[in-house]
Design an enzyme around this catalytic site. Structure first.
Site, PDB file in Angstrom:
ATOM      1  N   LYS A 106     -14.128   7.893  18.503  1.00 29.18           N
ATOM      2  CA  LYS A 106     -13.433   9.170  17.732  1.00 29.18           C
ATOM      3  C   LYS A 106     -14.439   9.890  16.741  1.00 29.18           C
ATOM      4  O   LYS A 106     -15.160   9.244  15.987  1.00 29.18           O
ATOM      5  CB  LYS A 106     -12.185   8.417  16.999  1.00 29.18           C
ATOM      6  CG  LYS A 106     -11.149   7.813  17.872  1.00 29.18           C
ATOM      7  CD  LYS A 106     -10.055   7.099  17.333  1.00 29.18           C
ATOM      8  CE  LYS A 106     -10.535   6.033  16.473  1.00 29.18           C
ATOM      9  NZ  LYS A 106      -9.451   5.486  15.589  1.00 29.18           N
ATOM     10  N   GLY A 108      -2.676   7.147   8.888  1.00 30.79           N
ATOM     11  CA  GLY A 108      -2.298   6.534  10.025  1.00 30.79           C
ATOM     12  C   GLY A 108      -2.935   7.158  11.379  1.00 30.79           C
ATOM     13  O   GLY A 108      -2.006   6.726  12.406  1.00 30.79           O
ATOM     14  N   THR A 109      -3.661   7.863  11.083  1.00 28.70           N
ATOM     15  CA  THR A 109      -4.370   8.781  12.573  1.00 28.70           C
ATOM     16  C   THR A 109      -4.776   7.698  13.420  1.00 28.70           C
ATOM     17  O   THR A 109      -4.453   7.824  14.571  1.00 28.70           O
ATOM     18  CB  THR A 109      -5.343   9.704  11.813  1.00 28.70           C
ATOM     19  OG1 THR A 109      -4.855  10.484  11.131  1.00 28.70           O
ATOM     20  CG2 THR A 109      -6.038  10.386  13.340  1.00 28.70           C
ATOM     21  N   GLY A 110      -5.430   6.454  13.218  1.00 29.78           N
ATOM     22  CA  GLY A 110      -5.951   5.663  14.188  1.00 29.78           C
ATOM     23  C   GLY A 110      -4.982   4.861  14.568  1.00 29.78           C
ATOM     24  O   GLY A 110      -4.978   4.527  15.962  1.00 29.78           O
ATOM     25  N   CYS A 111      -4.083   4.157  13.911  1.00 32.97           N
ATOM     26  CA  CYS A 111      -2.953   3.425  14.463  1.00 32.97           C
ATOM     27  C   CYS A 111      -2.079   4.434  15.330  1.00 32.97           C
ATOM     28  O   CYS A 111      -1.916   3.759  16.307  1.00 32.97           O
ATOM     29  CB  CYS A 111      -2.077   2.959  13.218  1.00 32.97           C
ATOM     30  SG  CYS A 111      -3.091   2.405  11.813  1.00 32.97           S
ATOM     31  N   GLN A 117       0.746  -0.944   0.059  1.00 36.45           N
ATOM     32  CA  GLN A 117      -0.052   0.158   0.015  1.00 36.45           C
ATOM     33  C   GLN A 117       0.963   1.151  -0.054  1.00 36.45           C
ATOM     34  O   GLN A 117       1.935   1.282   0.416  1.00 36.45           O
ATOM     35  CB  GLN A 117      -0.804  -0.003   1.061  1.00 36.45           C
ATOM     36  CG  GLN A 117      -0.435   0.078   2.626  1.00 36.45           C
ATOM     37  CD  GLN A 117      -1.455   0.322   3.771  1.00 36.45           C
ATOM     38  OE1 GLN A 117      -2.029   1.291   3.731  1.00 36.45           O
ATOM     39  NE2 GLN A 117      -1.401  -0.530   4.593  1.00 36.45           N
ATOM     40  N   THR A 156      -3.903  12.395   6.715  1.00 33.31           N
ATOM     41  CA  THR A 156      -4.479  11.719   8.087  1.00 33.31           C
ATOM     42  C   THR A 156      -4.214  10.146   7.920  1.00 33.31           C
ATOM     43  O   THR A 156      -4.799   9.491   8.692  1.00 33.31           O
ATOM     44  CB  THR A 156      -6.214  12.045   7.990  1.00 33.31           C
ATOM     45  OG1 THR A 156      -6.760  11.571   6.798  1.00 33.31           O
ATOM     46  CG2 THR A 156      -6.450  13.579   8.349  1.00 33.31           C
TER      47      THR A 156
END
Length: 518
Positions: A187, A237-240, A50, A235
């Protein structure tokens, strides 16, 4: 296994997929964990092909190899907190659940990775039910975004509401928490709000997108965590990264609320400082925006002070002191308030000297002008103070000839001594407990006691510190603190923490002086 040796580095194990572009997954997790001063370990569930434009392919790591990886780490090094991301499939989910049970892992941060930023499926729909059944019972904190939360409700065969308010977010978090996870962080990045006074309203267009509200629900209480909305495509990779930041903060000993608040600030700064045009699609956030040379995200020095272990309890004792509670309720003895008013006048004289000294120590005209403005604000406040005191039968002559209490003398001379012997920023920090605390106290009193303000002879005091003039001084003061905080060394920050802790304690003692009329 979570037993760690005394003084060892906090250990965080991340179980997730690999992102070769470096913005999300294992690669992002390791950056974040390291940036937070923790030791990061990995167990890879899947290899992905990716980049910022999307996912081109996924290779799921054989479940038994995943099990072997997990056991190799936990048998040897152990982990204080485990964070999970992309779990890839049903067999991987079962391996992770069995491992959490086998090693008695209690502190887990479970990021519900189901769909990528670009819309690629990262958890097959056939595995969602298994995720709920096997992972939820071992979840200390679940961190879904709104689309993921609604998808989970669908699989739980629960009502799936349209998110139109913060109250709806609370309903969703409550429904998810009831099915296993101990805590939920819902979130709100997908649904920005605008804020009018203390109320949140769904943004109807881009111009109204002002704040992002995350809801932390612990089973009994909903905590709203607000950060400015940032219009950015970076944004990835924000959650990781948020989940890894929270896991790291928990491993460092933060309470859950403090861990989440600090991490939300960290992510906000990471989006704000992301590198433009890094990749053709949704670019990565800036995981190392400050390299954590400083223990707070840029713009959050004051938040760091107020949540610091040396300050947090003192701050509450100061801002929730019985004197101010009685003042807000209107039950404070009149003689106690009069004694406080006289000492506060004497304090303001010394506070004006302090800001005049700050102006003298400044070498930039903008800062000199700013401190001059503070002195003029104090002068105006003292005029109001004199008129206000007159309503209680206290003359200006009485105040000018009154003897300073020990609490007043100790506090003001300590601050002046800081100004005389240390730099300008130390002086700013020494006066910050007063500046910030009075505003925080007044806002709280206005919120909790406003129904009785008509009968409260002291309510004018509350209005002085919730009014526009003091609000502007408060905002200017915080802006100045944040401006110079990022220029300090780590060791200097800890010295400033000590100064702030002492003045916070002296503020508490000032209230005690008023209450006891000493």
């Amino acid at each position: 296994m979570s037993d760690s040796k005394p003084n060892s580095i906090p250990r965080v194990l991340t179980i997730a997929g690999s992102d070769p572009s470096g913005g999300a997954g294992i690669e992002a997790d390791i950056k974040v964990i390291t940036a937070h001063g923790c030791y990061g370990m990995t167990a890879i569930t899947a290899l992905t092909a990716q980049n910022t434009e999307g996912v081109r392919g996924i290779y799921i790591v054989p479940p038994e190899f995943l099990r072997s990886s997990l056991e190799a780490v936990l048998d040897d090094i152990g982990a204080d907190v485990i964070k999970t991301g992309m779990l890839a499939g049903e067999e991987s989910i079962k391996v992770v659940a069995e491992t959490l049970k086998k090693y008695g892992i209690k502190k887990t941060v479970i990021d519900t990775v189901m769909v990528s930023t670009q819309g690629s499926e990262l958890l097959p729909s056939s595995a969602v039910t298994s995720f709920i059944e096997n992972i939820f019972p071992h979840t200390y904190l679940l961190t879904p975004n709104i689309p993921e939360a609604l998808m989970l409700l669908k699989y739980l065969k629960l009502n799936v509401p349209k998110i139109a308010s913060v109250s709806t977010m609370v309903e969703v978090a409550t429904a998810l928490q009831a099915h296993g996870p101990k805590n939920i962080l819902l979130k709100g990045g997908h649904v920005p709000f605008r804020k009018i006074k203390d109320q949140y309203y769904l943004a109807e267009n881009d111009e109204q997108k002002e704040v992002v509200v995350d809801v932390l629900f612990n089973g009994t209480e909903s905590i709203f965590i607000e950060n400015p909305y940032i219009n950015s495509k970076n944004t990835h990779g924000t959650g990781c990264s948020l989940a890894s930041s929270i896991a790291s903060n928990i491993a460092r000993g933060f309470s859950l609320e403090d861990a989440v608040r600090s991490s939300c600030s960290y992510i906000s700064a990471a989006i704000k400082t992301s590198t433009p045009n890094l990749g053709k699609g949704n670019g990565p956030i800036n995981h190392l925006h400050s390299n954590y040379i400083l223990p707070f995200a840029p713009g959050h020095f004051v938040d760091y002070l107020l949540s610091h272990p040396k300050i947090k309890d003192r701050w509450r004792a100061y801002t929730h002191h019985e004197f101010v509670n009685q003042l807000g309720a209107g039950t404070l003895e009149k003689e106690s308030f009069k004694h406080y008013l006289i000492q506060d006048y004497l304090f303001l004289v010394q506070f004006a000297r302090t800001n005049a000294l700050a102006g003298y120590k400044s070498n930039h005209i903008d800062d000199i002008t700013r401190f001059t403005g503070v002195v003029l604000h104090i002068q105006n406040e003292m005029k109001l103070h004199v008129r206000y005191c007159a309503t209680f039968g206290i003359s200006r002559e009485q105040m000018n000839t009154a003897e300073e209490s020990q609490a007043c003398t100790t506090y003001t001379r300590f601050v002046l001594d800081i100004g005389a012997t240390q730099d300008l920023f130390a002086l700013n920090v020494a006066t910050a407990a007063c500046l910030i605390g009075y505003r925080d106290i007044a806002v709280r009193l206005d919120r909790e006691y406003k129904d009785g303000k008509a009968k409260n002879m002291y309510w004018k005091w509350v209005e002085n510190y919730t009014g526009e003039s003091y609000r502007n001084a408060y905002n200017d003061g915080r802006e100045l603190l944040e401006k110079y905080a990022v220029k300090q060394s780590t060791s200097r920050i800890e010295e400033l923490v000590e100064i702030f802790a002492k003045t916070t304690k002296m503020e508490e003692e000032f209230w005690t002086m008023g209450l006891e009329r000493k």
